[in-house]
Design an enzyme around this catalytic site. Structure first.
Site, mmCIF file in Angstrom:
data_model
loop_
_atom_site.group_PDB
_atom_site.id
_atom_site.type_symbol
_atom_site.label_atom_id
_atom_site.label_comp_id
_atom_site.label_asym_id
_atom_site.label_seq_id
_atom_site.Cartn_x
_atom_site.Cartn_y
_atom_site.Cartn_z
ATOM 1 C CG ASP A 1 -1.817 1.199 1.300
ATOM 2 O OD1 ASP A 1 -2.427 1.443 2.373
ATOM 3 O OD2 ASP A 1 -1.905 1.917 0.286
ATOM 4 C CG ASP B 1 -3.699 4.624 -1.959
ATOM 5 O OD1 ASP B 1 -4.629 5.069 -1.248
ATOM 6 O OD2 ASP B 1 -3.074 3.579 -1.688
#
Ligand SMILES: CNCc1ccc(Oc2cccnc2)o1
Length: 389
Positions: free
Chosen positions: A100, A281
């Site tokens: 992430d 992201d």
């Protein structure tokens, strides 16, 4: 068999990193030396391994190990490209983690997670050499409302052959229902900037932060794909994995994210003429944009409407869904319309891969965008680079 060329090459590599001028008739000469910037430093063995490989000689295992300052690990999309799952060795456990770039905690289900919350998951078991970080705790919440919290260990973590033996591993004592129910992943590996790590009282470094100075180059690359295996590569770029040139732009890491400005955007090839500030992201599934951009996009699809029950824009699954593109310098990064026809929303209705950022003040370029690109996250700068896959 070691060829003469190989001897010459080995001699060359063993020289200091500066050309030795040929002696001339003058009485002397001066040598201009240039320090090797740390970020471009390569382990000496890497030069030897490269020379041996170049001339077809076997690279002894001990040389290969000393030279190893790159890594690559496969990442697989879950059903419908909802998230990307990557195998990581954490202590004595092999875990499926969600890498992430939008957060900075490496956490996992653990022996401290109530068994009722961890069924169907692999979980972290501290290795014999693990140490508990006294008095440390962590507590994280994500954009989709999910959350987790717990205690902290230092343990050995290996990602794609790159190992760090004192990585902060955040063991979950509590996880929200979204994680309990999401049996595709056993935790997250944060790749944002360590400034947003949630460990208290002392924030911890991400895996990338810990290993970046030992990599050939202080960067990692996300090569996410639609419905097939991709990879996260550490320490190198591979021109067999992209076409054309990589277009780089500055990153503003002041908020802890890989935040950049897209110079403009276009819908169905029509340039809208304004820039977009957003973050790259990998932990967010969709592309989340300002409301005016989202409305302009769905105005191009006759059947599109906002559906409160679905919590977003939906349209007829057989609609002609246009491309959405952003520009970085002279490079145009295009999300094919097919990627924006993201998922079934019941009967013949489909859910859009572009949705509102709910007014958070910046856009989120999640997997729907990232899986169309070769994306370089470069700590020197820092900068981010995009190329066509
Ligand atoms: C699918 N929900 C559970 C889950 C998987 C990954 C994450 O973490 C997220 C969610 C949103 C943004 N960034 C990270 O939550």
């Amino acid at each position: 068999m070691v060829s003469n060329k190989l001897v010459a090459a080995l001699t060359a590599y063993s020289a200091v990193a500066a050309a030795v001028p040929v002696a001339s008739q003058t009485k002397g000469f001066s040598l201009v030396q240039e320090a090797i910037p740390k970020s471009s430093y390569r382990a000496p063995a890497a030069h030897l391994a490269k020379a041996l490989t170049k001339f077809g000689a076997p690279v002894p295992a001990h040389v290969a190990a000393a030279a190893a300052s790159t890594g690559s690990v496969t990442t697989n999309p879950s059903d419908g490209d909802e998230e990307y799952v990557t195998k990581v060795t954490v202590g004595d456990s092999t875990l499926n983690l969600d890498f992430d770039t939008g957060s900075a905690d490496l956490w996992a289900f653990s022996a401290d997670t109530p068994s009722s919350e961890r069924s169907g998951h692999n979980y972290y078991k501290p290795s014999d050499s693990a140490t508990k970080v006294s008095g440390a705790s962590w507590d994280i919440s994500y954009g989709d409302g999910s959350s987790a919290s717990g205690s902290v260990y230092k343990d050995t973590v290996t990602v794609g052959g790159v190992t760090f033996d004192a990585q902060a591993v955040e063991a979950a004592s509590s996880v929200s229902s979204e994680f309990t129910q999401d049996t595709s992943i056993d935790g997250l590996l944060g790749l944002a900037f360590s400034s947003i790590n949630t460990v208290s009282p002392t924030p911890q470094k991400t895996f990338f932060d810990n290993v970046k100075s030992s990599l050939d180059k202080p960067l990692f690359v996300a090569i996410l794909k639609h419905d097939t295996a991709g990879s996260y590569d550490f320490g190198f770029t591979d021109d067999s994995k992209y076409s054309g040139d990589i277009a780089y732009t500055d990153v503003d890491s002041s908020q802890g994210f890989w935040s950049f400005t897209a110079d403009s955007y276009s819908i169905d090839g029509q340039d809208a003429g304004s820039s977009i500030d957003g973050i790259a992201d990998t932990g967010t599934t969709l592309v989340l944009l300002d409301d005016d951009v989202v409305e302009a996009y769905y105005e191009t699809i006759d059947s599109a409407q906002y559906d409160d029950s679905q919590g977003g824009y939906v349209f007829d699954c057989d609609a002609d869904v246009p491309d959405f593109a952003i520009t970085v310098g002279d490079y145009t990064a295009t999300i094919p319309g097919d990627y924006i026809n993201f998922a079934s929303a019941g009967s013949s209705t489909c859910y859009g891969g572009i949705q509102s950022n709910s007014g958070i003040g910046f856009s989120i370029f999640g997997d729907v965008f990232l899986k169309s690109q070769y994306v370089v996250f470069d700590a020197s700068g820092p900068q981010i680079g995009f190329a066509a896959q």
